[in-house]
Design an enzyme around this catalytic site. Structure first.
Site, PDB file in Angstrom:
ATOM      1  CG  HIS A  88      -3.764  -1.094  -1.904  1.00 14.08           C
ATOM      2  ND1 HIS A  88      -4.274   0.180  -1.923  1.00 14.08           N
ATOM      3  CD2 HIS A  88      -3.583  -1.413  -0.595  1.00 14.08           C
ATOM      4  CE1 HIS A  88      -4.386   0.634  -0.677  1.00 14.08           C
ATOM      5  NE2 HIS A  88      -3.977  -0.321   0.132  1.00 14.08           N
ATOM      6  CB  SER A 112      -0.938   0.011   1.209  1.00 15.58           C
ATOM      7  OG  SER A 112      -0.210  -0.037   2.426  1.00 15.58           O
ATOM      8  CE  LYS A 136      -7.350  -0.072   0.696  1.00 20.36           C
ATOM      9  NZ  LYS A 136      -8.326  -0.664   1.661  1.00 20.36           N
TER      10      LYS A 136
END
Length: 390
Positions: free
Chosen positions: A209, A181, A240
């Site tokens: 991610h 990240s 996300k």
């Protein structure tokens, strides 16, 4: 009443300020997207994780509104009491289908998912092996499990092999981020799987991610590296690339049933609002079908890297929407972030303890919602606000 010396909180706070590591919150007043509003001023936003630009997609918003009209806001209970709605169930089925797994299980947050998985799988006779740069939730999960806790060098399969060779635990679980990240680089999953297989260990990937961004249809880092079948435990978040909220774990029938029975953060937490699950169903469908979003991201990433390198900034080894500019000094990173903000560009300064000492950085994150002109504006602002490297 005066605090006792054991609870001298002000000293620690003052030390964090002295080190330029004090964190503050921004009060934003705009939908998530390429721009945000802070204290009445509009900024180009390069610090959100809305990688596919779905957080404010009109179809996703409408799905949430419609579900709220149909079924209300709160779920009313935990999944195991009466909080598991048809929207939750449909989302789990679609997530399992997307990741090619028999089943998936929803959690309210990624932090809870990691605590739940590691706590359910490991105990004192076991051992957990984690990359040194793993997310804080994975570190905390490993420590809280009671298992023997080991950390191997970042993305270093040889370091992992040396750790595993010395282990005599009942169960051995290797855990890595899929995409890290704060650095934006991807784990070498095939090499890690080879080592894990050689030592009878399981692999777990936290792909918060990578899911939505990498792989065909955006189904994650293991799929992009063609090792999905070798990862028994796959975890990813929904807040996300999918632009909503929550997390899930995907795996075998036995794994998911084990989590339902033994993962305390799952058992003892109210289920996410069903309308959020309904919105996520819509964003998941968009993620899988609108491949142009990932293609646009690739182009924006290349545009940014070319421009930042031409200005002499130190980039990290990342081909993902996370594009850190390595500054080094904490105060210098804060100063550069402030100069960009003066020019209407919002980029967060990331400092220890989130990253190692001496590696403070600006964490630029790109979104399919950005236009090439937005990246040009960011690069122009960086040119007007030189870093301490100059």
């Amino acid at each position: 009443m005066a605090a006792t010396s054991a609870f001298d909180l002000e000293t620690a706070l003052a030390e964090r300020r002295r080190l330029h590591r004090y964190r503050t919150r921004l009060n934003t007043d705009a939908p998530a997207g390429r721009e945000t509003v802070v204290d009445g001023r509009r900024y180009l936003n390069f610090c959100a994780n809305d990688y596919l630009g779905l957080a404010n997609h009109p179809d996703v918003v409408q799905a949430l509104k419609q579900a709220a009209d149909d079924i209300g806001v709160g779920s009313g209970a935990s999944h195991l009491v009466c909080g598991h709605s048809r929207f939750h169930h449909a989302l789990e089925e679609q997530l399992a289908d997307a990741t090619g797994r028999p089943r998936a299980l929803l959690f309210s947050t990624g932090f809870m998912a990691n605590l739940g998985v590691v706590g359910a799988l490991l105990d004192k006779p076991d051992a957990v092996f984690e990359d040194k740069l793993n997310h804080a939730s994975l570190i905390d999960a490993g420590l809280a499990s009671g298992a023997r806790f080991r950390r191997y060098l970042h993305n270093d399969a040889d370091s992992l092999a040396a750790q595993l060779a010395r282990a005599d635990a009942r169960r051995k679980l290797v855990i890595t981020d899929g995409v890290f990240s704060m650095d934006g680089d991807a784990a070498p999953l095939a090499a890690l799987c080879d080592v894990a297989d050689a030592h009878d260990a399981w692999m777990m990937v936290d792909d918060a991610h990578g899911f939505g961004v990498l792989g065909e249809q955006g189904v994650g880092t293991p799929a992009a590296q063609q090792v999905a079948a070798r990862i028994p435990v796959y975890m990813a978040t929904l807040g996300k690339a999918l632009g909503t909220f929550g997390a899930f774990v995907a795996g075998s029938e036995a794994l998911i049933e084990t989590l339902i029975q033994f993962a305390r953060p799952y058992i003892y937490t109210t289920a996410m609002p069903p309308a959020v699950a309904a919105a996520t169903l819509k964003s998941l469908a968009i993620m899988r079908t609108e491949t142009w979003r990932r293609e646009k991201l690739v182009a924006l990433i290349a545009q940014f890297r070319r421009g930042a390198q031409a200005q002499g900034y130190t980039l990290m080894d990342s081909a993902t929407p996370i594009q850190p500019l390595l500054i080094g000094d904490d105060a210098a990173a804060l100063q550069l972030s402030g100069r960009l903000r003066e020019q209407g560009v919002l980029v967060s300064a990331i400092r220890p303890p989130t990253v190692p000492d001496g590696t403070a950085r600006l964490r630029v994150t790109l979104s399919a919602a950005h236009a090439p002109e937005d990246v040009d504006a960011l690069l122009a602002a960086l040119g007007e606000a030189p870093s301490s490297q100059d």
